[in-house]
Design a protein around this motif. Structure first.
Motif, PDB file in Angstrom:
ATOM      1  N   PHE A 544       0.750  -1.111  -0.023  1.00  0.00           N
ATOM      2  CA  PHE A 544       0.095   0.079   0.176  1.00  0.00           C
ATOM      3  C   PHE A 544       0.872   1.195  -0.028  1.00  0.00           C
ATOM      4  CE2 PHE A 544      -2.708  -3.196   2.107  1.00  0.00           C
ATOM      5  CZ  PHE A 544      -3.850  -2.760   1.086  1.00  0.00           C
ATOM      6  N   LEU A 545       0.419   2.272  -0.770  1.00  0.00           N
ATOM      7  CA  LEU A 545       1.171   3.402  -0.945  1.00  0.00           C
ATOM      8  C   LEU A 545       1.080   4.094   0.542  1.00  0.00           C
ATOM      9  CD1 LEU A 545       0.581   5.023  -4.452  1.00  0.00           C
ATOM     10  CD2 LEU A 545       2.478   3.348  -3.546  1.00  0.00           C
ATOM     11  N   PRO A 546       2.195   4.818   1.185  1.00  0.00           N
ATOM     12  CA  PRO A 546       2.069   5.402   2.393  1.00  0.00           C
ATOM     13  C   PRO A 546       1.137   6.589   2.368  1.00  0.00           C
ATOM     14  CG  PRO A 546       4.136   5.704   1.816  1.00  0.00           C
ATOM     15  CD  PRO A 546       3.319   4.822   0.809  1.00  0.00           C
ATOM     16  N   LEU A 547       0.270   6.866   3.523  1.00  0.00           N
ATOM     17  CA  LEU A 547      -0.417   8.099   3.587  1.00  0.00           C
ATOM     18  C   LEU A 547      -1.327   8.267   2.666  1.00  0.00           C
ATOM     19  CD1 LEU A 547       2.548  10.533   4.593  1.00  0.00           C
ATOM     20  CD2 LEU A 547       0.896   9.593   5.995  1.00  0.00           C
ATOM     21  N   LEU A 548      -2.144   7.237   2.372  1.00  0.00           N
ATOM     22  CA  LEU A 548      -3.082   7.282   1.410  1.00  0.00           C
ATOM     23  C   LEU A 548      -4.427   6.412   1.894  1.00  0.00           C
ATOM     24  CD1 LEU A 548      -4.502   7.682  -1.433  1.00  0.00           C
ATOM     25  CD2 LEU A 548      -3.381   5.751  -2.122  1.00  0.00           C
ATOM     26  N   PRO A 549      -5.539   7.170   2.228  1.00  0.00           N
ATOM     27  CA  PRO A 549      -6.684   6.327   2.876  1.00  0.00           C
ATOM     28  C   PRO A 549      -7.456   5.480   1.721  1.00  0.00           C
ATOM     29  CG  PRO A 549      -7.263   8.606   2.653  1.00  0.00           C
ATOM     30  CD  PRO A 549      -5.676   8.663   2.265  1.00  0.00           C
ATOM     31  N   LYS A 550      -7.716   4.283   1.936  1.00  0.00           N
ATOM     32  CA  LYS A 550      -8.298   3.514   0.687  1.00  0.00           C
ATOM     33  C   LYS A 550      -9.940   4.291   0.692  1.00  0.00           C
ATOM     34  CE  LYS A 550      -7.860  -0.716   0.122  1.00  0.00           C
ATOM     35  NZ  LYS A 550      -7.479  -2.082   0.042  1.00  0.00           N
ATOM     36  N   ASP A 575     -10.238   7.204   5.968  1.00  0.00           N
ATOM     37  CA  ASP A 575     -10.256   5.696   6.386  1.00  0.00           C
ATOM     38  C   ASP A 575      -8.722   5.693   6.964  1.00  0.00           C
ATOM     39  OD1 ASP A 575     -10.845   3.108   6.808  1.00  0.00           O
ATOM     40  OD2 ASP A 575     -10.326   2.673   4.605  1.00  0.00           O
ATOM     41  N   HIS A 576      -8.444   4.297   7.252  1.00  0.00           N
ATOM     42  CA  HIS A 576      -6.941   3.891   7.967  1.00  0.00           C
ATOM     43  C   HIS A 576      -5.986   4.353   6.690  1.00  0.00           C
ATOM     44  CE1 HIS A 576      -9.081   1.780  11.036  1.00  0.00           C
ATOM     45  NE2 HIS A 576      -9.719   1.100   9.982  1.00  0.00           N
ATOM     46  N   GLN A 577      -5.007   4.668   7.088  1.00  0.00           N
ATOM     47  CA  GLN A 577      -3.767   4.835   6.099  1.00  0.00           C
ATOM     48  C   GLN A 577      -2.533   4.100   6.754  1.00  0.00           C
ATOM     49  OE1 GLN A 577      -3.365   9.416   5.577  1.00  0.00           O
ATOM     50  NE2 GLN A 577      -5.035   9.429   6.786  1.00  0.00           N
ATOM     51  N   TYR A 578      -1.554   3.937   5.825  1.00  0.00           N
ATOM     52  CA  TYR A 578      -0.127   3.102   6.220  1.00  0.00           C
ATOM     53  C   TYR A 578       0.749   4.461   6.281  1.00  0.00           C
ATOM     54  CZ  TYR A 578      -2.242  -1.460   6.134  1.00  0.00           C
ATOM     55  OH  TYR A 578      -2.984  -2.492   6.490  1.00  0.00           O
ATOM     56  N   LEU A 579       1.747   4.434   7.468  1.00  0.00           N
ATOM     57  CA  LEU A 579       2.857   5.276   7.350  1.00  0.00           C
ATOM     58  C   LEU A 579       3.981   4.736   6.770  1.00  0.00           C
ATOM     59  CD1 LEU A 579       2.301   6.705  10.946  1.00  0.00           C
ATOM     60  CD2 LEU A 579       1.253   7.402   8.774  1.00  0.00           C
ATOM     61  N   TYR A 580       4.996   5.332   6.561  1.00  0.00           N
ATOM     62  CA  TYR A 580       6.037   4.852   5.702  1.00  0.00           C
ATOM     63  C   TYR A 580       6.720   3.754   6.990  1.00  0.00           C
ATOM     64  CZ  TYR A 580       6.386   8.560   2.281  1.00  0.00           C
ATOM     65  OH  TYR A 580       6.138   9.376   1.212  1.00  0.00           O
ATOM     66  N   ASN A 581       6.606   3.575   7.968  1.00  0.00           N
ATOM     67  CA  ASN A 581       7.213   2.572   8.768  1.00  0.00           C
ATOM     68  C   ASN A 581       6.202   1.537   8.937  1.00  0.00           C
ATOM     69  OD1 ASN A 581       5.107   3.599  10.462  1.00  0.00           O
ATOM     70  ND2 ASN A 581       6.333   4.410  12.260  1.00  0.00           N
ATOM     71  N   GLY A 582       5.242   1.352   8.284  1.00  0.00           N
ATOM     72  CA  GLY A 582       4.186   0.356   8.030  1.00  0.00           C
ATOM     73  C   GLY A 582       3.112   0.518   9.461  1.00  0.00           C
ATOM     74  N   TYR A 583       3.137   1.343  10.036  1.00  0.00           N
ATOM     75  CA  TYR A 583       2.082   1.659  11.130  1.00  0.00           C
ATOM     76  C   TYR A 583       0.737   1.949  10.511  1.00  0.00           C
ATOM     77  CZ  TYR A 583      -0.534   3.690  14.984  1.00  0.00           C
ATOM     78  OH  TYR A 583      -1.553   3.938  15.958  1.00  0.00           O
ATOM     79  N   LYS A 584      -0.383   1.310  10.958  1.00  0.00           N
ATOM     80  CA  LYS A 584      -1.748   1.491  10.423  1.00  0.00           C
ATOM     81  C   LYS A 584      -2.477   2.635  11.280  1.00  0.00           C
ATOM     82  CE  LYS A 584      -5.780  -0.900   8.713  1.00  0.00           C
ATOM     83  NZ  LYS A 584      -6.626  -2.143   8.851  1.00  0.00           N
TER      84      LYS A 584
END
Length: 652
Positions: A544-550, A575-584
């Motif tokens: 998943f691209l970081p900092l992008l809500p689905k 919605d939820h996003q993934y950070l560059y470190n993988g955190y949701k």
């Protein structure tokens, strides 16, 4: 999730003007006469095969109440667009279209691309909305007329033109978080001469909402002056010359350092000082045989200095843009052909490490064919030859960029637009990630190739009257973009960063749904939903691209009595996003309310933005220890929280 959305649709209402215009104007009488400039064919929206969303003057006026300093708010609240803050201390934002990184979207002011590369992180912070006539948004590839960088789309900010009657707009705004704005715009056309002048002053105090001694909003001041003169020797010839000058400074970080009272513990700051000067010249000549010639020339100089403790990065970016085009028409065809030359140079001060230079020579042709009243096809091709170099390497590439779009008026209530094409983006070290790092420890590009793309959009539009006083509109858009050779940032064991081309694609696909209900022209309800499934297929695990809500949902309702008052309520789900470190991250809602009362030429307004005080620091502090040398989390939520602002507007 679906039950929550249904429930909130019933109790929460909002109005998003940008996406209201995305619904096919074939069925909207008030939009039939809007002339698009981004397509360069002087066609109305209803007769243009390319899908263009517009934000017109009335909607711009409403968003000006919320953020008079710049255009970030009106783009933030548009379906399919995301204004992503790239720095916790400087507050610099980037515009993402349909999930893709900001470098893939081309920002234009009156068709001039003067906002790329080193200037991109501050671009929308330095565009005041007061002199804008409309904003035009093309989602998907727009390569024929705009070439490189228009992979995800184009956002074109269109300025007002002088009219026979004097026009004056003035605004004074104050917020409770220390932002003060004063702006004015005047213009007039008198026989053979016309003029326009924009002036804007914006001052912001440093603001620390969570009392962690780090600013959520930097201390800043910004000044813009933009005069233009127009000469009309005859009815068929127009000459325009203008110059825009902007100077700004912002400083964020430790509140003690910002206030000038540092001590051994409170030392961290980030200071940005910028000067932007853009000169433009335009010649527009019309002939009797439905032919016109337009010459556009701009020269932009952007000087920026970034300072943090024990480190500085500064340089001057120079951009020259020349475009000569000819438009000619027959009974069923509108054709445009042209030549385009772009020179871009970045010179780093005190060293030549990141010095870069590019030269683009392009030619293009586009034909809009009115096959019938119900079918229109727009096809085009562009050929660009690009040379770019830095201290490591020198490369020359040629790009052939076909594009096609079509409009089908299926019935009086249903229409559809389908389009697609190729695109490219030449390599640059100036991205959202490196911006957040102040370009520290970033190595110069070395033997990397341009990114290439293929993409398209398809939509269907429907409008009907449910009852005599209640109308309903639907726009359903589907999009797909695949980027080959995506440029990715990697680090090594020595703490340095370098760019390389990935072996696999970046893919963004999804859809946007826009619904609009209008009751008696006074009450308007808008619902906008965006689903984005964007992946970096070159990653082995979480793609998943970081900092992008689905999922994103926009809800708005506006009640208005023209020239009297207007009330607006809005709500947005992210919605939820993934950070560059993988955190949701958690998902979240935000809400806002605005009111305006008009007394003849004077309007008083108040705006309660994010009144539920949604902000990132409620989940976790953005600044991480040690205090004198902190690191900062990726920004995925509001940093400043609840903001109330109000002011006065005068129209002459």
């Amino acid at each position: 999730m679906q039950k929550i959305i249904v429930l909130l649709l019933a109790v929460t209402i909002s109005y998003n003007t940008a996406n209201a215009q995305a619904i096919d104007s074939t069925f909207q009488k008030d939009l039939n006469e809007i002339i698009l400039q981004s397509t360069r064919t002087s066609r109305t929206i209803k007769n243009t095969p390319t899908r263009v969303e517009t934000i017109d003057g009335e909607e711009l006026d409403e968003k000006n109440n919320m953020r008079p300093a710049n255009v970030s708010m009106l783009l933030h609240e548009s379906t399919g667009l995301q204004v992503q803050q790239t720095s916790a201390t400087s507050g610099n934002p980037s515009i993402r279209v349909q999930g893709l990184d900001g470098r893939y979207t081309q920002l234009l002011k009156d068709g001039y691309p003067n906002f790329g590369n080193f200037a991109s992180g501050l671009s929308i912070m330095e565009i005041p909305p007061l002199d804008l006539k409309q904003v035009e948004i093309i989602k998907g590839p727009a390569s024929t007329l705009y070439g490189g960088g228009a992979i995800a789309g184009v956002v074109n900010f269109i300025s007002k033109m002088p009219k026979e009657k004097f026009e004056g707009d003035f605004i004074l705004n104050q917020s409770h978080i220390g932002q003060s704005n004063l702006g004015g715009y005047i213009s007039e056309k008198n026989k053979k001469f016309g003029y326009s002048i924009l002036g804007s002053v914006n001052i912001q105090k440093a603001y620390d909402v969570d009392n962690d001694e780090f600013s959520e909003i930097p201390k800043s001041n910004n000044f813009t002056i933009h005069p233009g003169i127009f000469y009309y020797p005859n009815a068929s010839l127009t000459l325009m010359l203008s110059n825009s000058y902007t100077k700004g400074t912002n400083i964020g970080g430790d509140m003690h350092a910002i206030k000038g009272t540092p001590d051994p513990t409170h030392t961290y700051f980030e200071k940005n000082s910028t000067i932007r000067n853009t000169s433009t010249f335009e010649l527009d000549k019309k002939f009797k045989n439905n032919t016109s010639i337009k010459l556009k020339q701009s020269l932009s100089v952007f000087d920026r200095h970034i300072s943090i403790p024990d480190y500085n990065f500064s340089g001057i970016s120079t951009n020259s843009f020349t475009d000569l085009s000819v438009v000619f028409s027959t009974q069923k065809h509108t054709m445009i052909g042209g030549l385009n030359i772009i020179f871009d140079k970045f010179k780093q001060e005190n060293t030549n490490t990141q010095n870069t230079r590019s030269f683009t020579a392009g030619t293009y042709f586009q034909d809009t064919w009115d096959i019938s009243d119900k079918v229109k096809i727009e096809s085009g091709i562009r050929i660009d030859n690009v040379s770019y170099k830095n201290i490591n390497y020198d490369k020359n590439q040629t790009f052939v960029l076909p594009r096609v779009s079509s409009l089908f008026k299926i019935t009086d209530k249903i229409s559809s637009r389908i389009g697609g094409g190729l695109g490219y983006k030449i390599p640059t070290v100036f991205t959202e990630q490196t911006e957040a790092m102040q370009y520290q420890h970033v190595l110069p590009l070395n033997n990397v190739d341009a990114e290439k793309s293929i993409g398209g959009t398809a939509d269907i539009n429907y409008r009907t009257n449910i009852y005599e006083d209640l109308s309903f509109s639907l726009n359903q858009l589907f999009f797909y973009t695949s980027i080959n050779n995506p440029l990715i940032l990697q680090s090594d064991n020595f703490g340095t960063y370098s760019f390389s081309n990935a072996a696999k694609h970046t893919i963004s696909k999804g859809f946007e749904t826009n619904l609009k209900f209008v009751f008696k022209d006074d009450l308007k309800l808008f619902v906008g939903y965006t689903y984005t499934n964007a992946k970096a297929t070159y990653l082995p695990a979480n793609q998943f691209l970081p900092l992008l809500p689905k999922h994103k949902l926009n809800l708005t309702m506006m009640y208005e009595k023209e020239d009297n008052f207007k009330l607006g309520l809005e709500g947005y789900f992210t919605d939820h996003q993934y950070l560059y470190n993988g955190y949701k991250t958690p998902s979240f809602w935000e809400f806002g309310f605005m009111a305006q009362k008009t007394f003849s030429k004077v309007s008083i307004f108040i705006n309660f933005e994010n009144f539920t005080d949604q902000r990132q620091s409620k989940y976790k502090s953005v600044a991480n220890p040690p205090h004198d040398n902190p690191t900062f989390d990726d920004i995925w939520n509001h940093t400043e929280g609840f903001v109330v602002n109000g002011g006065i507007k005068i129209k002459l």
